[in-house]
Design a protein around this motif. Structure first.
Motif: not given
Length: 712
Positions: A177-199
């Motif tokens: 969410p912080i990456a999203h709020k700061m507009g850093i989508y390239s990091i946001k998307w990858e962080l979400e997918d990597l966390a999703f894969k674990v959870l």
């Protein structure tokens, strides 16, 4: 081990042109990190130095400045070196700026965000510290996001499953969410997918498989769309390029859950993007796109004229292609594209220098978050909501854009202008027409706030405010304005309690019990009284807090006086003698009630004849019972009170005790938006005195209902 100069050159080659001085500085940082992490290994088995090098590589690809890269190389040197490297060493060797960033990253790294805990105080403290570190230098979060990204890329090597899940949750709930709020989508998307894969690995694999199947089907068609638009750009002599884009797995999964659709019903999994040289050309390309394909009404979004609050700019349009299917097309210039990928990082590019205006905006925003968290946010959950809420954008009369959470009302808009404007709010006009305070603002609304010189905030505004910051400012106003009144009200309640317990206020406040309570809560005596006055500390909680103090010192005779007499002498039971008698807690019978006895394992229990608990009791267990009129006694029972607003327990207790009716405790109390319910355990001599207690409470104008309840 690789040569430090070669490592520095390889990293800096990813970032464009850097000077020889930059190479030497980064090589020096590499040598310090190498020394700090000597004989340390990651869970993957690699030497620990591989981690800061990879973090540097991630940031170098984003064209950050040399200070950020050096800080990234050193970001774990203080934390993970057994004291070999101290922050003072970093400042001496690399200067205050780099030391400040490293220190900030170290502080954030030490904070384990309280994911899943109910400890609101811990949540507040953690997020405050995180925001403080970020606000000191925005580059702290650049390094921390890159650090988290590399750790998530290698999380499969972590053997501790609980730690792995915690880190994934923290990533999904805080860092993405912080990456999203700061507009850093390239990091946001990858962080979400990597966390999703674990959870949720099963769902992750399902999304991956579905996308792979669809991608294979769609690649040829997307390629055709790209070629069609590229040809049209050439025909119109527009310099630019077109690329296909694909939605990430977590985003698809969220959409499936939120929309309740099947995978085949989602049409924006794929799209195309045109990147050109300047803003005027973006609008020219929009015309070209609409000349090729027919636009869908209401699906054109101009984020260039009205950027999102995180700085995102682009033109979006959804069209119907010759195959009869929707296609989303994004149009932006090269600068916008860099910002869309890297957000705030794009404003800190070395070759262009710092965009001071943007940095000031974000630093002030972070400072504002930190300040409001001090007392006015309800912790991590509010912070996450603030990061993740959808937005509406509205305009001031001067044309300034204001971004507010979806569902915002005119009162949110007023406070977003200035706190004083909010405090003096008397009404609002939207698009030239007067609207109520409950009006839900819509994208593009032109809002004008009407203020009054003598106007003051109302607690009713909290019902209409959507933004946590708006609510915080309203609450803060009332706390400050009513502080003395709340303290006096709290002292008055406390005075009644002390009188009932036969102790002076000073004696109670000087006790170790109360001193320890204040210390544990981190509050002063003034705050203690204020909390009692505003109802944060309820009468029942106060009684429970002080009970141990009273039990230690209360004379036995006085204690006996408070207890009801044994039922054995006050009840006569037909056909039974010398049996232990109890009063039923389910109905709390008092002298004057029609009663019966029910035999059980504990002896005989006395119930009111209309008690619901005895409807299905066998008749051979029931005995006639009556009151002994010659024996005086006191009977414990319960009144359940429903009020229109938060119950003033202290007032209820005072009213009853003025009538000679003792209140033994407050076992239950709950508050909702439109009403409150409270149970009062009281001691009465008979049914007549109980009715007197009911009438006394019913005489309070906020009381809606008083009825007998269950003893607790």
């Amino acid at each position: 081990m690789a040569d430090s100069i070669e490592v520095a050159k390889q990293i800096l080659s990813l970032a464009g042109k850097f000077s020889e001085e930059d190479v030497k500085l980064l090589a020096k940082a590499y040598n310090v990190a190498l020394y700090a992490h000597e004989n340390y290994y990651r869970d993957s088995g690699e030497p620990f130095i591989a981690h800061p090098v990879e973090v540097c590589r991630i940031l170098a690809q984003m064209n950050v400045d040399i200070q950020t890269l050096v800080s990234a190389m050193l970001h774990d040197a203080v934390e993970d070196s057994d004291g070999k490297v101290k922050i003072e060493d970093v400042e001496r060797e690399f200067g205050k700026q780099i030391a400040r960033i490293v220190d900030g990253v170290t502080k954030v790294s030490r904070l384990n965000a309280p994911v899943g805990t109910t400890d609101s105080k811990l949540k507040l403290e953690t997020i405050q510290k995180m925001l403080f570190a970020m606000a000191e230098d925005i580059r702290v979060i650049f390094v921390k996001l890159a650090d988290r990204l590399h750790n998530m890329r290698t999380i499969e090597f972590v053997k501790d499953e609980a730690k792995k899940i915690y880190k994934a949750k923290e990533t999904l709930e805080i860092y993405a969410p912080i990456a999203h709020k700061m507009g850093i989508y390239s990091i946001k998307w990858e962080l979400e997918d990597l966390a999703f894969k674990v959870l949720n690995r099963n769902e992750y694999n399902r999304m991956k498989s579905l996308v792979a199947e669809k991608k294979k089907e769609r690649e040829q068609r997307i390629k055709e769309y790209v070629q069609t638009l590229e040809k049209a750009l050439r025909d119109n002599e527009i310099d630019g390029y077109v690329e296909g884009r694909f939605k990430h797995y977590y985003g698809i999964w969220q959409k499936l859950r939120e929309k309740g659709k099947s995978f085949n019903e989602i049409y924006d999994l794929f799209g195309i993007r045109a990147i050109v040289n300047d803003v005027p050309t973006c609008y020219s390309v929009l015309g070209v796109v609409h000349s090729i394909w027919k636009p869908l009404p209401g699906r054109i979004k101009d984020y260039i004229a009205s950027p999102k609050s995180n700085g995102y700019r682009s033109l979006h349009t959804t069209v119907i292609t010759g195959y009869g299917e929707p296609l989303e097309v994004q149009i932006r210039d090269k600068e916008m594209h860099a910002e869309a990928e890297y957000g705030l990082i794009a404003h800190w590019i070395y070759k262009n220098g710092v965009n001071v205006k943007t940095m000031q905006k974000w630093v002030s925003q972070l400072l504002e978050w930190r300040k409001e968290l001090t007392r006015d946010f309800s912790g991590l959950e509010e912070f996450k909501k603030e990061l993740q809420l959808d937005e509406v954008f509205v305009f001031t009369p001067k044309g300034e854009v204001k971004h507010l959470p979806a569902g915002a009302t005119p009162i949110d808009f007023a406070y977003s202008i200035h706190t004083d404007v909010g405090h003096r709010f008397t009404g609002a006009k939207v698009n030239g027409k007067l609207v109520p305070i409950s009006y839900l603002l819509k994208n593009g609304d032109l809002v004008e706030i009407i203020i009054g010189k003598t106007a003051k905030p109302s607690l009713d505004w909290l019902k209409y405010a959507k933004s946590p910051r708006t609510k915080a400012k309203i609450r803060k106003y009332f706390r400050e304005q009513l502080q003395n009144e709340l303290m006096e009200r709290g002292k008055d309640v406390f005075r009644r309690v002390s009188k009932r317990l036969s102790k002076s206020m000073e004696e109670i406040m000087d006790s170790e019990l109360v001193k320890k309570y204040l210390q544990n809560q981190g509050i002063s005596e003034e705050e203690f009284y204020s909390r009692i006055g505003e109802g944060t500390i309820t009468y029942g909680e106060l009684i429970n807090l002080l009970t141990p103090l009273v039990e230690k010192t209360q004379p036995k005779a006085q204690e006996e006086k408070r207890k009801p007499r044994s039922p054995l002498s006050t009840i006569e039971v037909s056909g039974l003698k010398n049996i232990e008698i109890h009063m039923g807690k389910c109905c709390g019978p008092v002298f004057g009630d029609e009663i019966i006895g029910v035999i059980g394992k504990r002896g005989l229990t006395i119930h009111r004849v209309n008690c619901s608990n005895i409807k299905h009791v066998e008749t051979d267990r029931i005995f006639e019972a009556r009151w002994n009129k010659d024996v005086q006694s006191k009977y414990e029972t319960t009144l359940r009170v429903t009020t229109r607003e938060k119950a003033d327990v202290g007032m209820f207790v005072q009213l009853l005790e003025n009538k000679g009716i003792s209140v033994l405790g407050v076992p239950f109390m709950t508050s909702r938006k439109t009403y409150s319910i409270i149970s009062l355990n009281i001691l009465v001599s008979d049914l007549r005195q109980l009715e007197e207690a009911k009438k006394t409470l019913e005489g309070v104008n906020t009381v809606m209902l008083v009825e007998r309840g269950k003893l607790s």
